[in-house]
Design a protein around this motif. Sequence first.
Motif, PDB file in Angstrom:
ATOM      1  N   LYS A   7       7.224 119.065 -11.319  1.00 38.76           N
ATOM      2  CA  LYS A   7       8.185 120.136 -11.564  1.00 38.76           C
ATOM      3  C   LYS A   7       7.667 121.018 -12.699  1.00 38.76           C
ATOM      4  CE  LYS A   7      12.297 117.435 -10.281  1.00 38.76           C
ATOM      5  NZ  LYS A   7      13.571 116.846 -10.771  1.00 38.76           N
ATOM      6  N   ASP A   8       7.566 122.321 -12.427  1.00 40.94           N
ATOM      7  CA  ASP A   8       7.127 123.233 -13.484  1.00 40.94           C
ATOM      8  C   ASP A   8       7.966 124.504 -13.526  1.00 40.94           C
ATOM      9  OD1 ASP A   8       6.286 124.587 -11.229  1.00 40.94           O
ATOM     10  OD2 ASP A   8       4.232 124.916 -11.923  1.00 40.94           O
ATOM     11  N   GLY A   9       9.114 124.485 -12.860  1.00 37.95           N
ATOM     12  CA  GLY A   9       9.989 125.646 -12.847  1.00 37.95           C
ATOM     13  C   GLY A   9       9.755 126.583 -11.683  1.00 37.95           C
ATOM     14  N   SER A  10       8.670 126.387 -10.930  1.00 37.69           N
ATOM     15  CA  SER A  10       8.388 127.233  -9.772  1.00 37.69           C
ATOM     16  C   SER A  10       8.883 126.563  -8.499  1.00 37.69           C
ATOM     17  CB  SER A  10       6.884 127.504  -9.662  1.00 37.69           C
ATOM     18  OG  SER A  10       6.193 126.317  -9.281  1.00 37.69           O
ATOM     19  N   ARG A  11       8.869 127.294  -7.401  1.00 42.60           N
ATOM     20  CA  ARG A  11       9.327 126.736  -6.123  1.00 42.60           C
ATOM     21  C   ARG A  11       8.386 125.666  -5.586  1.00 42.60           C
ATOM     22  NH1 ARG A  11      13.446 129.591  -3.597  1.00 42.60           N
ATOM     23  NH2 ARG A  11      13.868 131.687  -4.396  1.00 42.60           N
ATOM     24  N   ASP A  12       7.101 125.808  -5.830  1.00 46.06           N
ATOM     25  CA  ASP A  12       6.118 124.922  -5.213  1.00 46.06           C
ATOM     26  C   ASP A  12       5.520 123.903  -6.164  1.00 46.06           C
ATOM     27  OD1 ASP A  12       6.286 126.110  -2.609  1.00 46.06           O
ATOM     28  OD2 ASP A  12       5.189 127.832  -3.415  1.00 46.06           O
ATOM     29  N   GLY A  13       5.865 123.970  -7.453  1.00 47.16           N
ATOM     30  CA  GLY A  13       5.384 122.997  -8.408  1.00 47.16           C
ATOM     31  C   GLY A  13       3.888 123.031  -8.616  1.00 47.16           C
ATOM     32  N   GLN A  14       3.387 122.007  -9.278  1.00 45.56           N
ATOM     33  CA  GLN A  14       1.968 121.940  -9.623  1.00 45.56           C
ATOM     34  C   GLN A  14       1.380 120.660  -9.047  1.00 45.56           C
ATOM     35  OE1 GLN A  14       1.288 122.303 -13.857  1.00 45.56           O
ATOM     36  NE2 GLN A  14      -0.472 123.610 -13.476  1.00 45.56           N
ATOM     37  N   LEU A  15       0.282 120.776  -8.343  1.00 42.87           N
ATOM     38  CA  LEU A  15      -0.332 119.637  -7.670  1.00 42.87           C
ATOM     39  C   LEU A  15      -0.911 118.651  -8.674  1.00 42.87           C
ATOM     40  CD1 LEU A  15      -1.161 118.347  -4.949  1.00 42.87           C
ATOM     41  CD2 LEU A  15      -3.303 119.641  -5.105  1.00 42.87           C
ATOM     42  N   LEU A  16      -0.593 117.368  -8.451  1.00 40.85           N
ATOM     43  CA  LEU A  16      -1.125 116.281  -9.270  1.00 40.85           C
ATOM     44  C   LEU A  16      -1.948 115.337  -8.411  1.00 40.85           C
ATOM     45  CD1 LEU A  16       2.003 115.077 -11.316  1.00 40.85           C
ATOM     46  CD2 LEU A  16       0.233 116.682 -12.062  1.00 40.85           C
ATOM     47  N   VAL A  17      -2.978 114.769  -9.007  1.00 41.48           N
ATOM     48  CA  VAL A  17      -3.662 113.611  -8.442  1.00 41.48           C
ATOM     49  C   VAL A  17      -3.153 112.409  -9.218  1.00 41.48           C
ATOM     50  CG1 VAL A  17      -5.879 112.494  -8.042  1.00 41.48           C
ATOM     51  CG2 VAL A  17      -5.671 114.976  -7.790  1.00 41.48           C
ATOM     52  N   VAL A  18      -2.758 111.355  -8.515  1.00 46.68           N
ATOM     53  CA  VAL A  18      -2.130 110.188  -9.133  1.00 46.68           C
ATOM     54  C   VAL A  18      -3.017 108.966  -8.928  1.00 46.68           C
ATOM     55  CG1 VAL A  18      -0.048 108.752  -9.197  1.00 46.68           C
ATOM     56  CG2 VAL A  18       0.135 111.183  -8.634  1.00 46.68           C
ATOM     57  N   SER A  19      -3.121 108.136  -9.927  1.00 42.64           N
ATOM     58  CA  SER A  19      -3.955 106.941  -9.818  1.00 42.64           C
ATOM     59  C   SER A  19      -3.392 105.968  -8.786  1.00 42.64           C
ATOM     60  CB  SER A  19      -4.073 106.243 -11.177  1.00 42.64           C
ATOM     61  OG  SER A  19      -2.800 105.799 -11.624  1.00 42.64           O
ATOM     62  N   ARG A  20      -4.251 105.112  -8.294  1.00 41.85           N
ATOM     63  CA  ARG A  20      -3.847 104.150  -7.257  1.00 41.85           C
ATOM     64  C   ARG A  20      -2.694 103.270  -7.722  1.00 41.85           C
ATOM     65  NH1 ARG A  20      -8.534 102.644  -5.743  1.00 41.85           N
ATOM     66  NH2 ARG A  20      -8.554 103.817  -3.789  1.00 41.85           N
ATOM     67  N   ASP A  21      -2.676 102.908  -9.017  1.00 44.84           N
ATOM     68  CA  ASP A  21      -1.613 102.042  -9.535  1.00 44.84           C
ATOM     69  C   ASP A  21      -0.367 102.818  -9.961  1.00 44.84           C
ATOM     70  OD1 ASP A  21      -2.391 103.246 -11.905  1.00 44.84           O
ATOM     71  OD2 ASP A  21      -3.231 101.423 -12.790  1.00 44.84           O
ATOM     72  N   LEU A  22      -0.368 104.128  -9.754  1.00 43.45           N
ATOM     73  CA  LEU A  22       0.765 105.015 -10.042  1.00 43.45           C
ATOM     74  C   LEU A  22       1.094 105.109 -11.531  1.00 43.45           C
ATOM     75  CD1 LEU A  22       3.237 104.005  -7.152  1.00 43.45           C
ATOM     76  CD2 LEU A  22       1.431 105.731  -7.119  1.00 43.45           C
ATOM     77  N   LYS A  23       0.130 104.764 -12.380  1.00 48.15           N
ATOM     78  CA  LYS A  23       0.398 104.770 -13.821  1.00 48.15           C
ATOM     79  C   LYS A  23      -0.018 106.065 -14.508  1.00 48.15           C
ATOM     80  CE  LYS A  23       0.277  99.748 -14.481  1.00 48.15           C
ATOM     81  NZ  LYS A  23      -0.388  98.607 -15.173  1.00 48.15           N
ATOM     82  N   THR A  24      -1.048 106.716 -14.006  1.00 49.21           N
ATOM     83  CA  THR A  24      -1.530 107.942 -14.644  1.00 49.21           C
ATOM     84  C   THR A  24      -1.698 109.047 -13.607  1.00 49.21           C
ATOM     85  OG1 THR A  24      -3.846 107.244 -14.407  1.00 49.21           O
ATOM     86  CG2 THR A  24      -2.724 106.694 -16.482  1.00 49.21           C
ATOM     87  N   ALA A  25      -1.783 110.272 -14.098  1.00 49.68           N
ATOM     88  CA  ALA A  25      -1.957 111.432 -13.226  1.00 49.68           C
ATOM     89  C   ALA A  25      -2.772 112.489 -13.950  1.00 49.68           C
ATOM     90  CB  ALA A  25      -0.599 111.994 -12.811  1.00 49.68           C
ATOM     91  N   ALA A  26      -3.284 113.424 -13.173  1.00 49.54           N
ATOM     92  CA  ALA A  26      -4.015 114.562 -13.729  1.00 49.54           C
ATOM     93  C   ALA A  26      -3.667 115.789 -12.899  1.00 49.54           C
ATOM     94  CB  ALA A  26      -5.521 114.309 -13.699  1.00 49.54           C
ATOM     95  N   ALA A  28      -4.334 118.994 -10.912  1.00 51.85           N
ATOM     96  CA  ALA A  28      -5.493 119.408 -10.105  1.00 51.85           C
ATOM     97  C   ALA A  28      -5.927 120.812 -10.523  1.00 51.85           C
ATOM     98  CB  ALA A  28      -5.151 119.353  -8.622  1.00 51.85           C
ATOM     99  N   ASP A  29      -6.139 120.962 -11.797  1.00 54.08           N
ATOM    100  CA  ASP A  29      -6.458 122.254 -12.393  1.00 54.08           C
ATOM    101  C   ASP A  29      -7.793 122.769 -11.870  1.00 54.08           C
ATOM    102  OD1 ASP A  29      -5.718 124.299 -14.029  1.00 54.08           O
ATOM    103  OD2 ASP A  29      -6.557 123.444 -15.854  1.00 54.08           O
ATOM    104  N   GLY A  30      -7.809 123.993 -11.392  1.00 52.50           N
ATOM    105  CA  GLY A  30      -9.045 124.587 -10.898  1.00 52.50           C
ATOM    106  C   GLY A  30      -9.429 124.140  -9.499  1.00 52.50           C
ATOM    107  N   ILE A  31      -8.647 123.237  -8.889  1.00 49.28           N
ATOM    108  CA  ILE A  31      -8.949 122.786  -7.525  1.00 49.28           C
ATOM    109  C   ILE A  31      -7.959 123.406  -6.544  1.00 49.28           C
ATOM    110  CG2 ILE A  31      -9.214 120.812  -5.988  1.00 49.28           C
ATOM    111  CD1 ILE A  31      -9.876 119.104  -8.429  1.00 49.28           C
ATOM    112  N   ALA A  32      -6.679 123.110  -6.746  1.00 45.38           N
ATOM    113  CA  ALA A  32      -5.625 123.692  -5.913  1.00 45.38           C
ATOM    114  C   ALA A  32      -4.345 123.717  -6.718  1.00 45.38           C
ATOM    115  CB  ALA A  32      -5.435 122.886  -4.631  1.00 45.38           C
TER     116      ALA A  32
END
Length: 329
Positions: A7-26, A28-32
């Motif tokens: 959630k970032d206030g926009s309609r489509d949000g911001q894409l995240l890549v999430v770790s397999r264990d669901l503990k961390t995320a990054a 997807a800056d500069g990718i999509a």
Amino acid sequence: MKLATLKDGSRDGQLLVVSRDLKTAAIADGIAASMQRALDDWAFIAPQLQLLYERLNAGKASAAFEFDTQKCMAPLPRAYQWADGSAYVNHVELVRKARNADMPDSFWHDPLMYQGGSDDFIGPNDDIELQSEEWGLDFESEIAVITGDVPMGCKVQHAAQHIRLLMLVNDVSLRNLIPAELAKGFGFFQSKPATSFSPVAVTPDELGDSWKDGKVHLAVRSSWNAVLVGQPNAGVDMVFSFPQLITHLCKTRNARAGTIIGSGTVSNKDASKGFSCIAEKRALEMIADGAASTAFMQFGDKIRIEMLDKNGKSIFGAIEQSVVEYHQK
């Protein structure tokens, strides 16, 4: 690979890549920037997301942060198309039997499918807003796939290659509005409010050998007010696989990248596995006792939908929602 939308206030949000264990995320800056952007150019973007995913799992992703499902929108917050099937014909048969309606033989070889609203999905932890308890609010625990572009007339043997991601679904239904709508002969509309999805969408390879023949061979766990009420295996009694549902959808038209296709309520013939919607529980009561005794959801009720892998780890994160009274904004 596991993906989510922040959630970032926009309609489509911001894409995240999430770790397999669901503990961390990054991010997807500069990718999509968004999930839809990734789906539109999957062949080019997915490998870049995969590299970020591998770095994240290795603890080497820069700017990684703690993953919080409370901050997630639906993985695809709005879609060009949301079509929900009814692949578990046992569920359909039970509901029809409860109201003494015949079961057409065609239901076993020609999938049921309706087109739902796709412009306003809600997040995995967002409240389910309800105007009236008299409408008969019900949860429906399902699985869905997100596709890439699928050509019209796609054959079932080629359909699986168009599946990009899988998610869990809560296909909310207002059961007491359904009979009058269906009696009109034009399908669901007011009886199908906003649908919610799991925090994370995953590529099929994340399921390992639990993804087989276009089906997910794991239990979908539904807990209603903290009580486990159902854990049917999604690979058992699924009459129509996801490739078959895709083929059905695309018989007369193309499906564009970002199309979501649902399995329908996950249901096993083995009643000991419980239920994935209240309507099925009520149907069994009507068949056994002549009347339903289980009420639909009320204000303050909670629903949790989750799938665990063979090691007991959450795959998609949990849909966890409360029913609240709606006040017009």
